[in-house]
Design an enzyme around this catalytic site. Structure first.
Site, PDB file in Angstrom:
ATOM      1  N   ASN A 108       0.870  -1.185   0.000  1.00 22.34           N
ATOM      2  CA  ASN A 108       0.000   0.000   0.000  1.00 22.34           C
ATOM      3  C   ASN A 108       0.906   1.233   0.000  1.00 22.34           C
ATOM      4  OD1 ASN A 108      -1.774   2.058   0.527  1.00 22.34           O
ATOM      5  ND2 ASN A 108      -2.325   1.364   2.593  1.00 22.34           N
ATOM      6  N   TRP A 109       1.002   1.875  -1.153  1.00 24.20           N
ATOM      7  CA  TRP A 109       1.926   3.008  -1.277  1.00 24.20           C
ATOM      8  C   TRP A 109       1.362   4.282  -0.645  1.00 24.20           C
ATOM      9  CZ3 TRP A 109       4.238   2.869  -6.974  1.00 24.20           C
ATOM     10  CH2 TRP A 109       4.934   1.666  -7.138  1.00 24.20           C
ATOM     11  N   LYS A 110       0.083   4.251  -0.276  1.00 25.59           N
ATOM     12  CA  LYS A 110      -0.581   5.438   0.310  1.00 25.59           C
ATOM     13  C   LYS A 110      -0.380   6.643  -0.612  1.00 25.59           C
ATOM     14  CE  LYS A 110      -0.133   3.256   4.740  1.00 25.59           C
ATOM     15  NZ  LYS A 110      -0.111   3.351   6.173  1.00 25.59           N
ATOM     16  N   GLU A 136      -6.949   4.600   7.653  1.00 25.44           N
ATOM     17  CA  GLU A 136      -6.724   6.030   7.371  1.00 25.44           C
ATOM     18  C   GLU A 136      -7.938   6.645   6.698  1.00 25.44           C
ATOM     19  OE1 GLU A 136      -2.939   5.519   5.431  1.00 25.44           O
ATOM     20  OE2 GLU A 136      -2.092   4.917   7.358  1.00 25.44           O
ATOM     21  N   SER A 166       3.183  -2.215  10.281  1.00 19.34           N
ATOM     22  CA  SER A 166       4.621  -2.251  10.556  1.00 19.34           C
ATOM     23  C   SER A 166       5.285  -3.567  10.170  1.00 19.34           C
ATOM     24  CB  SER A 166       4.905  -1.899  12.022  1.00 19.34           C
ATOM     25  OG  SER A 166       4.527  -0.552  12.277  1.00 19.34           O
ATOM     26  N   GLY A 214       2.782  -1.188   4.258  1.00 20.81           N
ATOM     27  CA  GLY A 214       2.826   0.232   3.908  1.00 20.81           C
ATOM     28  C   GLY A 214       4.243   0.678   3.642  1.00 20.81           C
ATOM     29  N   GLY A 215       4.880   1.282   4.661  1.00 23.13           N
ATOM     30  CA  GLY A 215       6.203   1.883   4.514  1.00 23.13           C
ATOM     31  C   GLY A 215       7.225   1.012   3.800  1.00 23.13           C
TER      32      GLY A 215
HETATM   33  P1  PGA Z   1       2.702   0.214   7.583  1.00 16.50           P
HETATM   34  O1  PGA Z   1       1.239   0.430   6.909  1.00 16.50           O
HETATM   35  O2  PGA Z   1       3.240  -1.075   7.015  1.00 16.50           O
HETATM   36  O3  PGA Z   1       3.502   1.404   7.138  1.00 16.50           O
HETATM   37  O4  PGA Z   1       2.483   0.143   9.037  1.00 16.50           O
HETATM   38  C1  PGA Z   1       0.373  -0.649   6.693  1.00 16.50           C
HETATM   39  C2  PGA Z   1      -0.908  -0.152   6.096  1.00 16.50           C
HETATM   40  O5  PGA Z   1      -1.338   0.962   6.407  1.00 16.50           O
HETATM   41  O6  PGA Z   1      -1.549  -0.858   5.286  1.00 16.50           O
END
Ligand code: PGA
Length: 263
Positions: free
Chosen positions: A15-17, A106, A222, A243-244
């Protein structure tokens, strides 16, 4: 309706957001495809990347022929209409998206998306032949208040009530404890296992006995190259929403390789 999504091989979805322009996204996807070609160790799992809308076309081009799936991060429930600023499922499908993330925390907590809206989007994604990744998860205060199971039951029941077991098998769930997202605080395998079991038993109740065991449930929050193998050692964890670490090709590839190695 898209084909059923199996629990194995595991799915690792990035998920690149709201990161990467179209050109940057294309470069990132190309880097990832090169890594995949150079080291097929991660080929034993399914991989998807979910860039922001403006990068979907370019990332889709960069991924063509690689076997890596394309996904989006949200959609509107209507197929078209006067909804300024929104994007529909048929638009995503026409760009080659297989997946769409729905109800990410989010959006639920940052933008007020309700259980009812998530349920509508889920039905729309199914109508549009997309594979929805339905995100559920508790806030820190809810966990500390002993309300984790209650929240998960509410979110899962709201999304899946009224669907048939057959249709539900074409979806994926992501358990993402909100306190673990972007914080570096990963859930323990026990916490993730317990949550996944609550989700599966809720799916059993809503869809019929045995249904929960057929639906892939990812863990998100995370996940990184260092903790992925421990998470994937847990049979109840059918993959990860990342995500990150999905913005760093080498890390993302290591997570995929860990999923593949876990079988
Ligand atoms: P994160 O995000 O791996 O940066 O914690 C996960 C997500 O929001 O899907």
């Amino acid at each position: 309706m898209a084909a059923p999504w199996p629990r194995r091989p595991r799915l690792v979805a990035g998920n690149w957001k709201m990161h990467r322009t179209s050109a940057e996204g294309s470069a990132l996807a190309r880097e990832f495809v090169l890594l995949r070609a150079a080291d097929p160790a991660g080929g034993g799992c399914a991989v998807a990347v979910c860039p922001p809308y403006p990068a979907l076309a370019a990332v889709g081009d960069a991924l063509r022929g690689s076997g890596v799936y394309l996904g989006a991060q949200n959609m509107h429930a209507e197929p078209q209409g006067a909804f300024t600023g929104e994007v529909s499922g048929p638009m995503l499908a026409s760009l080659g998206c297989r997946f769409v993330i729905l109800g990410h925390s989010e959006r639920r907590h940052g933008m007020g998306e309700t259980d009812e809206q998530v349920a509508k989007k889920l039905r729309a994604a199914l109508r549009d032949d997309l594979t929805p990744i339905v995100c559920v998860g508790e806030l820190l205060a809810e966990r500390e208040g002993g309300k984790t199971a209650e929240v998960l039951v509410r979110q899962v029941a709201a999304a899946y009530s009224g669907l048939s077991a057959e249709v539900a098998r074409t979806t994926v769930v992501a358990y993402e404890p909100v306190w673990a997202i972007g914080t570096g605080k990963v859930a323990t395998t026990e916490q993730a296992r317990d949550a996944h079991r609550v989700i599966r038993s809720t799916l059993d109740q809503v869809l019929g006995s045995g249904s929960g065991g057929q639906i892939a449930i990812l863990y998100g929050g995370s996940v990184n190259a260092g903790n992925a193998a421990t998470l994937f050692a847990e049979a109840d964890i059918d993959g990860a929403l990342v995500g990150g670490a999905s913005l760093e090709p080498a890390s993302f590839w290591k997570i995929a390789a860990a999923a593949a190695a876990a079988g």
